[in-house]
Motif scaffolding. Structure first.
Motif, short mmCIF file in Angstrom:
data_model
loop_
_atom_site.label_atom_id
_atom_site.label_comp_id
_atom_site.label_asym_id
_atom_site.label_seq_id
_atom_site.Cartn_x
_atom_site.Cartn_y
_atom_site.Cartn_z
N ASP A 1 -50.13 1.36 -1.16
CA ASP A 1 -51.36 1.37 -1.95
C ASP A 1 -52.33 0.27 -1.54
OD1 ASP A 1 -48.99 1.84 -4.51
OD2 ASP A 1 -50.30 3.43 -3.71
N TYR A 2 -51.81 -0.81 -1.00
CA TYR A 2 -52.64 -1.98 -0.69
C TYR A 2 -52.34 -2.45 0.72
CZ TYR A 2 -52.88 -1.95 -5.76
OH TYR A 2 -53.05 -1.57 -7.05
N TRP A 3 -53.39 -2.95 1.39
CA TRP A 3 -53.27 -3.45 2.75
C TRP A 3 -54.04 -4.75 2.91
CZ3 TRP A 3 -49.97 -1.13 6.04
CH2 TRP A 3 -49.61 0.19 5.79
N GLY A 4 -53.56 -5.58 3.81
CA GLY A 4 -54.31 -6.76 4.21
C GLY A 4 -55.27 -6.42 5.33
N GLN A 5 -55.96 -7.44 5.83
CA GLN A 5 -56.97 -7.23 6.86
C GLN A 5 -56.38 -7.21 8.27
OE1 GLN A 5 -56.22 -10.15 5.67
NE2 GLN A 5 -56.08 -11.43 7.52
N GLY A 6 -55.13 -7.64 8.40
CA GLY A 6 -54.45 -7.61 9.69
C GLY A 6 -54.54 -8.92 10.44
N THR A 7 -53.57 -9.12 11.33
CA THR A 7 -53.56 -10.27 12.21
C THR A 7 -53.21 -9.80 13.61
OG1 THR A 7 -52.70 -12.53 12.53
CG2 THR A 7 -51.15 -10.89 11.69
N GLN A 8 -53.96 -10.27 14.61
CA GLN A 8 -53.79 -9.80 15.97
C GLN A 8 -52.62 -10.50 16.65
OE1 GLN A 8 -55.71 -7.45 17.93
NE2 GLN A 8 -53.99 -7.76 19.35
N VAL A 9 -51.76 -9.71 17.27
CA VAL A 9 -50.68 -10.23 18.10
C VAL A 9 -50.90 -9.71 19.52
CG1 VAL A 9 -48.21 -10.16 18.58
CG2 VAL A 9 -49.03 -10.40 16.22
N THR A 10 -50.97 -10.61 20.46
CA THR A 10 -51.15 -10.24 21.86
C THR A 10 -50.04 -10.86 22.68
OG1 THR A 10 -53.56 -10.16 21.59
CG2 THR A 10 -52.70 -10.26 23.84
N VAL A 11 -49.31 -10.03 23.40
CA VAL A 11 -48.20 -10.49 24.22
C VAL A 11 -48.57 -10.30 25.68
CG1 VAL A 11 -45.74 -10.31 24.68
CG2 VAL A 11 -46.61 -9.79 22.39
N SER A 12 -48.59 -11.38 26.42
CA SER A 12 -48.94 -11.32 27.84
C SER A 12 -47.68 -11.20 28.69
CB SER A 12 -49.73 -12.56 28.24
OG SER A 12 -48.94 -13.72 28.07
N SER A 13 -47.83 -10.49 29.79
CA SER A 13 -46.67 -10.28 30.67
C SER A 13 -46.54 -11.39 31.70
CB SER A 13 -46.79 -8.94 31.38
OG SER A 13 -48.00 -8.87 32.10
N SER B 1 -38.21 -12.02 21.15
CA SER B 1 -38.16 -11.26 22.40
C SER B 1 -39.34 -10.31 22.52
CB SER B 1 -36.84 -10.48 22.48
OG SER B 1 -35.74 -11.34 22.42
N LEU B 2 -40.52 -10.84 22.26
CA LEU B 2 -41.73 -10.02 22.28
C LEU B 2 -42.02 -9.51 23.69
CD1 LEU B 2 -43.82 -12.23 19.88
CD2 LEU B 2 -43.29 -9.82 19.50
N ASN B 3 -42.58 -8.32 23.76
CA ASN B 3 -42.98 -7.73 25.02
C ASN B 3 -44.40 -7.17 24.88
OD1 ASN B 3 -42.78 -4.80 24.21
ND2 ASN B 3 -40.67 -5.45 23.83
N PRO B 4 -45.06 -6.87 25.98
CA PRO B 4 -46.46 -6.42 25.89
C PRO B 4 -46.66 -5.19 25.01
CG PRO B 4 -45.96 -7.07 28.13
CD PRO B 4 -44.67 -7.13 27.37
N GLU B 5 -45.63 -4.37 24.86
CA GLU B 5 -45.74 -3.19 24.00
C GLU B 5 -45.84 -3.57 22.52
OE1 GLU B 5 -44.91 -2.30 27.79
OE2 GLU B 5 -43.42 -3.38 26.57
N ASP B 6 -45.56 -4.80 22.19
CA ASP B 6 -45.71 -5.27 20.81
C ASP B 6 -47.13 -5.69 20.48
OD1 ASP B 6 -42.54 -6.86 21.27
OD2 ASP B 6 -42.92 -5.04 20.09
N THR B 7 -48.01 -5.68 21.45
CA THR B 7 -49.40 -6.05 21.23
C THR B 7 -50.08 -5.07 20.28
OG1 THR B 7 -49.62 -7.14 23.38
CG2 THR B 7 -51.65 -6.36 22.34
N ALA B 8 -50.63 -5.59 19.20
CA ALA B 8 -51.26 -4.75 18.18
C ALA B 8 -51.83 -5.65 17.09
CB ALA B 8 -50.25 -3.78 17.57
N VAL B 9 -52.58 -5.04 16.20
CA VAL B 9 -52.93 -5.70 14.94
C VAL B 9 -51.82 -5.38 13.95
CG1 VAL B 9 -54.59 -5.88 13.06
CG2 VAL B 9 -55.39 -5.51 15.41
N TYR B 10 -51.28 -6.40 13.34
CA TYR B 10 -50.18 -6.25 12.39
C TYR B 10 -50.72 -6.34 10.97
CZ TYR B 10 -46.69 -6.41 16.06
OH TYR B 10 -45.91 -6.10 17.15
#
Length: 126
Positions: free
Chosen positions: A114-126, A85-94
Motif C-alpha cells: 500500500d505504501y512506498w518510499g522514494q527509493g535509493t539508487q544502488v550501482t554496482v561497478s564491475s 557479494s553484490l554484482n552489476p545485475e544488482d544495480t537498480a533503485v531499491y
C-alpha cells in the motif's frame, strides 16, 4: 498511514556490500509487513525480500537468496536490507514497501503493498 524513507544506497564495486535502511514514521511499523523491491531502467519492479510484522518469517527472491538479509527493529521503526557479494545485475533503485492488510504468501507481488518510499539508487561497478 505510514511514511517510508530509504537510505544507504551508493556506488560499490562488484563483490562489495551495502546495507539499505528504511525509516518509517506515522503508524507503528509493527502493523505492517515490510518488503524490499528493486527496479532497473526499462524493467519492472522486482521483489527482493519481505519480512513479517514481528520478523519471524522472511522471504527472498532466488536472485538474492544467500546474499541478502532482511531484518526489522520495531522499536526504532526501521527495516534493513543487508546485501553482500553484490554484482552489476544488482544495480537498480531499491524501494521499501509496506502493507497493513497483506499476508506473507503474496509479499513477492508489488501490488500487494500500500505504501512506498522514494527509493535509493544502488550501482554496482564491475
Amino acid at each position: 498511514q505510514v511514511q517510508l524513507v530509504e537510505s544507504g544506497g551508493g556506488l560499490v564495486q562488484a563483490g562489495g556490500s551495502l546495507r539499505l535502511s528504511c525509516a518509517t514514521s506515522g503508524r507503528t511499523v509493527s502493523s505492517y509487513i515490510m518488503g524490499w523491491f528493486r527496479q532497473a531502467p526499462g524493467k519492472e519492479r522486482e521483489f527482493v525480500a519481505a519480512i513479517s510484522r514481528y520478523g519471524g518469517n522472511t522471504r527472498y527472491a532466488d536472485s538474492v537468496k544467500g546474499r541478502a538479509t532482511i531484518s526489522r527493529d520495531n522499536v526504532k521503526n526501521t527495516v534493513l536490507l543487508q546485501m553482500n557479494s553484490l554484482n552489476p545485475e544488482d544495480t537498480a533503485v531499491y524501494y521499501c514497501g509496506a502493507t497493513a492488510t497483506g499476508v506473507m504468501g503474496v509479499m513477492s507481488i508489488a501490488t500487494a503493498y500500500d505504501y512506498w518510499g522514494q527509493g535509493t539508487q544502488v550501482t554496482v561497478s564491475s
